[in-house]
Design a protein around this motif. Structure first.
Motif, short mmCIF file in Angstrom:
data_model
loop_
_atom_site.label_atom_id
_atom_site.label_comp_id
_atom_site.label_asym_id
_atom_site.label_seq_id
_atom_site.Cartn_x
_atom_site.Cartn_y
_atom_site.Cartn_z
N LEU A 107 0.87 -1.19 0.00
CA LEU A 107 0.00 0.00 0.00
C LEU A 107 0.91 1.24 0.00
O LEU A 107 2.05 1.18 0.47
CB LEU A 107 -0.89 -0.02 1.25
N PRO A 108 0.44 2.40 -0.53
CA PRO A 108 -0.96 2.68 -0.91
C PRO A 108 -1.39 2.12 -2.27
O PRO A 108 -2.58 2.18 -2.60
CB PRO A 108 -1.00 4.21 -0.94
N LYS A 109 -0.46 1.54 -3.04
CA LYS A 109 -0.92 0.96 -4.31
C LYS A 109 -1.60 -0.37 -4.06
O LYS A 109 -1.29 -1.07 -3.08
CB LYS A 109 0.26 0.79 -5.27
N TYR A 110 -2.51 -0.73 -4.98
CA TYR A 110 -3.18 -2.05 -4.96
C TYR A 110 -3.96 -2.30 -3.67
O TYR A 110 -3.94 -3.39 -3.10
CB TYR A 110 -2.16 -3.17 -5.22
N GLY A 111 -4.64 -1.26 -3.22
CA GLY A 111 -5.51 -1.42 -2.04
C GLY A 111 -6.94 -1.07 -2.40
O GLY A 111 -7.24 -0.79 -3.54
N GLY A 112 -7.79 -1.10 -1.40
CA GLY A 112 -9.19 -0.70 -1.61
C GLY A 112 -10.12 -1.87 -1.85
O GLY A 112 -9.71 -3.03 -1.94
N LYS A 113 -11.40 -1.52 -1.96
CA LYS A 113 -12.45 -2.52 -2.08
C LYS A 113 -12.19 -3.40 -3.31
O LYS A 113 -11.76 -2.92 -4.34
CB LYS A 113 -13.80 -1.82 -2.24
N GLY A 128 3.14 -4.86 -14.29
CA GLY A 128 4.58 -5.04 -14.52
C GLY A 128 5.44 -4.61 -13.34
O GLY A 128 6.61 -4.26 -13.51
N GLU A 129 4.86 -4.66 -12.13
CA GLU A 129 5.66 -4.29 -10.95
C GLU A 129 6.83 -5.25 -10.77
O GLU A 129 6.73 -6.44 -11.05
CB GLU A 129 4.78 -4.35 -9.68
N LYS A 130 7.96 -4.71 -10.30
CA LYS A 130 9.14 -5.55 -10.07
C LYS A 130 9.12 -6.14 -8.65
O LYS A 130 9.86 -7.06 -8.32
CB LYS A 130 10.43 -4.71 -10.23
N GLU A 131 8.29 -5.58 -7.78
CA GLU A 131 8.21 -6.13 -6.42
C GLU A 131 6.78 -6.02 -5.91
O GLU A 131 5.97 -5.21 -6.40
CB GLU A 131 9.17 -5.41 -5.48
N VAL A 156 8.96 -9.67 -7.88
CA VAL A 156 8.03 -10.23 -8.85
C VAL A 156 8.89 -10.58 -10.06
O VAL A 156 9.54 -9.71 -10.62
CB VAL A 156 6.93 -9.23 -9.26
N GLU A 157 8.95 -11.87 -10.38
CA GLU A 157 9.83 -12.30 -11.47
C GLU A 157 9.01 -12.57 -12.74
O GLU A 157 7.82 -12.89 -12.65
CB GLU A 157 10.55 -13.58 -11.05
N PRO A 158 9.67 -12.43 -13.91
CA PRO A 158 8.95 -12.77 -15.14
C PRO A 158 8.43 -14.21 -15.03
O PRO A 158 9.12 -15.07 -14.53
CB PRO A 158 10.02 -12.66 -16.23
N GLY A 159 7.23 -14.43 -15.42
CA GLY A 159 6.70 -15.81 -15.34
C GLY A 159 5.95 -16.05 -14.04
O GLY A 159 5.30 -17.06 -13.88
N ASP A 160 6.04 -15.09 -13.10
CA ASP A 160 5.26 -15.24 -11.87
C ASP A 160 3.77 -15.23 -12.22
O ASP A 160 3.32 -14.46 -13.06
CB ASP A 160 5.55 -14.09 -10.89
N THR A 161 3.03 -16.11 -11.60
CA THR A 161 1.57 -16.13 -11.76
C THR A 161 0.96 -15.58 -10.47
O THR A 161 1.67 -15.47 -9.46
CB THR A 161 1.07 -17.58 -11.94
#
Ligand code: GRF
Length: 190
Positions: A107-113, A128-131, A156-161
């Motif tokens: 947070l504050p990114k990727y939060g909320g309802k 495309g976040e790196k972490e 967050v690595e390429p290929g991460d699901t």
């Protein structure tokens, strides 16, 4: 101090916190509050002999319905561990700066309802976040906007699901949440 853990899901965080405080001289997980009769958290509570309070939507959102029950059980602190309902103002006012939550993103990114479970990890990957990581914060009237307490990151690595990222985030949750809960609760013991 008697802690209530609110959970809606598998309860893996609840389990780590219960285990962390087992045998602790002054801090005890005294109650698991759950809004889903089939949640894994209920089995975890039963396994650890922790009493359970099953709550219903209407009375909960009316606000004060369960505050009396929590006070009657002498609950001094509330930990949200995968609890998917918004906390009503009456409950926040009854427990000022004594409700904390864990959110599986920085947070504050990727939060909320709506930003919970795999939705968070999908959004992080799509952007495309790196972490990514975890945020432990105080709870106020707005989803995921309370004052931050602690954050930890993972790559967050390429290929991460969403699943592989969720796994990395769970590792951080289980590693840090119990200790952070203890650090915060002890501030209120003095
Ligand atoms: C965790 O990812 C937590 O960050 C989020 O809900 C999930 C709960 O998982 N708030 P569990 O039920 O503790 O396994």
């Amino acid at each position: 101090i008697r802690i209530a853990i609110f959970a809606s899901g598998t309860g893996s965080n609840a389990e780590k916190i219960i285990e962390h405080f087992t045998g602790h001289p002054r801090i005890k997980v005294a109650l698991v509050v759950c809004n889903k009769p089939d949640a894994g958290a209920l089995n975890i509570a039963a396994h650890h002999q922790v009493p359970v309070l099953l709550i219903e939507k209407e009375p909960f959102f009316r606000g004060d319905a369960y505050v009396a029950a929590l006070k009657q059980q002498e609950i001094g602190f509330i930990v949200l561990a995968g609890f998917l309902w918004k906390i009503p103002a009456a409950l926040i006012q009854a427990y000022p700066n004594r409700i904390i939550n864990i959110h599986p993103a920085l947070l504050p990114k990727y939060g909320g309802k709506g930003m919970y479970g795999r939705h968070v990890h999908e959004a992080v990957i799509a952007a495309g976040e790196k972490e990514s990581g975890i945020t432990i914060h105080y709870v106020n009237e707005h989803f995921d906007e309370g004052a931050p307490i602690f954050q930890a990151a993972c790559v967050v690595e390429p290929g991460d699901t969403p699943e592989s990222l969720a796994q990395k985030v769970h590792v951080l949750e289980h590693l840090h949440f119990p200790r952070v809960v203890e650090e915060v609760v002890r501030r209120y013991e003095e």
